[in-house]
Scaffold this motif. Structure first.
Motif, mmCIF file in Angstrom:
data_model
loop_
_atom_site.group_PDB
_atom_site.id
_atom_site.type_symbol
_atom_site.label_atom_id
_atom_site.label_comp_id
_atom_site.label_asym_id
_atom_site.label_seq_id
_atom_site.Cartn_x
_atom_site.Cartn_y
_atom_site.Cartn_z
ATOM 1 N N TYR A 14 21.045 9.624 35.388
ATOM 2 C CA TYR A 14 19.864 9.872 34.700
ATOM 3 C C TYR A 14 19.614 8.811 33.452
ATOM 4 C CZ TYR A 14 16.498 12.379 32.077
ATOM 5 O OH TYR A 14 15.091 12.788 31.491
ATOM 6 N N ARG B 226 30.096 13.165 33.812
ATOM 7 C CA ARG B 226 28.993 12.477 34.693
ATOM 8 C C ARG B 226 29.760 11.467 35.539
ATOM 9 N NH1 ARG B 226 24.132 14.844 32.723
ATOM 10 N NH2 ARG B 226 23.068 13.815 34.372
ATOM 11 N N ASP C 72 18.882 17.456 33.642
ATOM 12 C CA ASP C 72 18.519 16.770 32.435
ATOM 13 C C ASP C 72 17.022 16.526 32.282
ATOM 14 O OD1 ASP C 72 20.919 16.364 31.257
ATOM 15 O OD2 ASP C 72 21.325 14.421 31.788
ATOM 16 N N ALA C 73 16.244 15.946 33.656
ATOM 17 C CA ALA C 73 14.867 16.017 33.863
ATOM 18 C C ALA C 73 13.921 17.166 33.479
ATOM 19 C CB ALA C 73 14.640 15.494 35.151
ATOM 20 N N ASN D 237 13.686 17.850 29.824
ATOM 21 C CA ASN D 237 12.698 16.805 29.191
ATOM 22 C C ASN D 237 11.239 17.082 29.838
ATOM 23 O OD1 ASN D 237 14.551 15.653 27.692
ATOM 24 N ND2 ASN D 237 15.279 13.964 29.314
ATOM 25 N N GLN E 183 10.160 17.247 32.784
ATOM 26 C CA GLN E 183 9.785 16.623 34.225
ATOM 27 C C GLN E 183 10.347 17.572 35.267
ATOM 28 O OE1 GLN E 183 12.038 12.989 33.856
ATOM 29 N NE2 GLN E 183 10.257 11.977 35.045
#
Lengths: 114, 283
Positions: free
Chosen positions: A30, A75, B57-58, B61, B63
């Motif tokens: 990401y 990660r 994560d997206a 945010n 998305q």
């Protein structure tokens, strides 16, 4: 969204770009896509990054390790191997040559229009 | 982390995806797991978990998975599969130990009639049949996830695999080869003991793959019941009782009901819980 021609051109150079970015600082999926966005690669579907990273790891250009990230779970951080650094230098040389050649041709087109 | 721990972590964290993103990610997971039978499982689960964390994560945010990953997940999943290295060590291990275990386990049904010799040729053909069926089923399931008409694809796969699944045992029962071996009682006891140990070991391995636990339990039940029956029909006292008034049949029917009811109820319970959890997800 990037046109098909742009996507095809990008595919060829994305590996070199990733090697440069990851040589500067190891990173994970990401965060890598966000860095690419910062450099204007906003139209690249980020799904294409994953098989590319995996292929580069399979080819021995990248190595990976699990590390704690700043905000969240562990990660998979990628960084170039020695072979990856050699590939990066080769890419830089070839890119500079290509850029010189393409610029010469583009300049020719611009001179014709003037 | 090992494969089972990675799968568990994946299962836990995927609960955090919203409904739309969970469906998007779920398709990629099913595709890779079904097609990646010969790939390195730990690496595949690691990459899936890594992708899941990025999708989360997206999502955080704002998305959607499709915005982030792109609108052609099938092509990307295919490329990811190609990028995963083949695990030749695993392929050899699965081929050898799998064949060994299933040969022993297939042996049990043929040991419940002491007077009948064990048909080795039939066992070998059964092994090949099971191998082909597992690969075909995995391939079929992977075709459903990115199909344009999922219900139609699922229907075709169910009919084809269901047909093959019914045909294999039916042809297996009626099969007869000249490669037969007559076992004396002591040898039969040793073979049954080995089969039960193999079944226990198989269960020990499968129980970690929590999604398949009901199937693993069913498998263990079948093997244990057939093993017990194989022993009882060879002990003079119990053999006399079993041979009276269709007692063998009652024994088998009673056990089959147990085998069928407990894991079926368990799987239905899991299915209902899954549907409930999915319904409670945010859109």
């Amino acid at each position: 969204m990037a046109s098909n021609e742009t996507s095809q051109m990008l595919k060829g150079v994305l590996q070199g770009c990733l090697l440069i970015l990851l040589d500067q600082s190891p990173s994970y999926g990401y965060a890598i896509t966000q860095r690419l966005d910062d450099f204007g690669f906003t139209d690249v579907p980020k799904g294409t990054i994953y098989p590319l990273l995996m292929t580069m790891e399979k080819k021995g250009l990248l190595k990976s390790e699990f590390r704690e990230s700043a905000d969240g779970p562990k990660r998979k951080y990628y960084s170039p191997t020695t072979a990856g650094q050699t590939a990066k230098h080769k890419f830089l040389t070839e890119w500079q040559q290509l850029e010189t050649n393409v610029t010469s041709i583009v300049n020719l087109e611009e001179h014709d229009h003037e | 982390m090992n494969e089972a721990e990675l799968m568990q972590e994946n299962q836990n964290r995927s609960q955090l995806l919203n409904k739309q993103n969970a469906e998007f990610y779920g398709n990629i997971v099913v595709y890779l797991r079904m097609r990646g039978k010969l790939k390195n499982n730990v690496q595949m689960e690691t990459d899936l978990l890594d992708l899941l964390n990025d999708l989360l994560d997206a999502q955080a945010n704002g998305q959607s998975a499709a915005d982030y990953f792109g609108t052609a997940p099938a092509g990307v999943a295919k490329e990811m599969l190609q990028a995963l290295p083949n695990d030749w060590h695993k392929i050899r291990r699965v081929a050898l130990t799998g064949a060994g275990f299933y040969a022993l386990l297939l042996c049990l049904p043929s040991l419940i009639i002491p007077s009948e010799p064990v048909d080795i040729g039939k066992l070998l053909i059964g092994l090949v049949g099971i191998g082909i069926f597992i690969l075909a089923l995995s391939w079929g399931l992977s075709r459903i996830v990115f199909a344009k008409h999922q219900w139609l694809a699922a229907g075709i796969i169910i009919v084809l695999c269901g047909g093959a699944g019914a045909l294999i045992p039916m042809s297996f029962v009626s099969l007869n080869t000249p490669l037969k071996l007559t076992l004396s009682n002591p040898v039969a006891f040793i073979v049954i003991g080995a089969c039960l140990l193999a079944a226990a070991f198989q269960f020990y391995v499968d129980r970690q793959k929590f999604r398949f636990l009901p199937i693993a339990v069913t498998f263990l039940f079948v093997e244990v019941i057939l093993g017990i029956l194989g022993i009882l029909v060879r002990v003079p006292m119990t053999a006399t009782w079993l041979n009276q008034d269709n007692h063998v049949l009652y024994f088998l029917i009673g056990d089959v009901m147990l085998i069928w009811l407990i894991p079926s109820a368990w799987m239905i319970w899991n299915l209902i819980q899954g549907i409930k959890a999915n319904r409670n997800r945010q859109n």
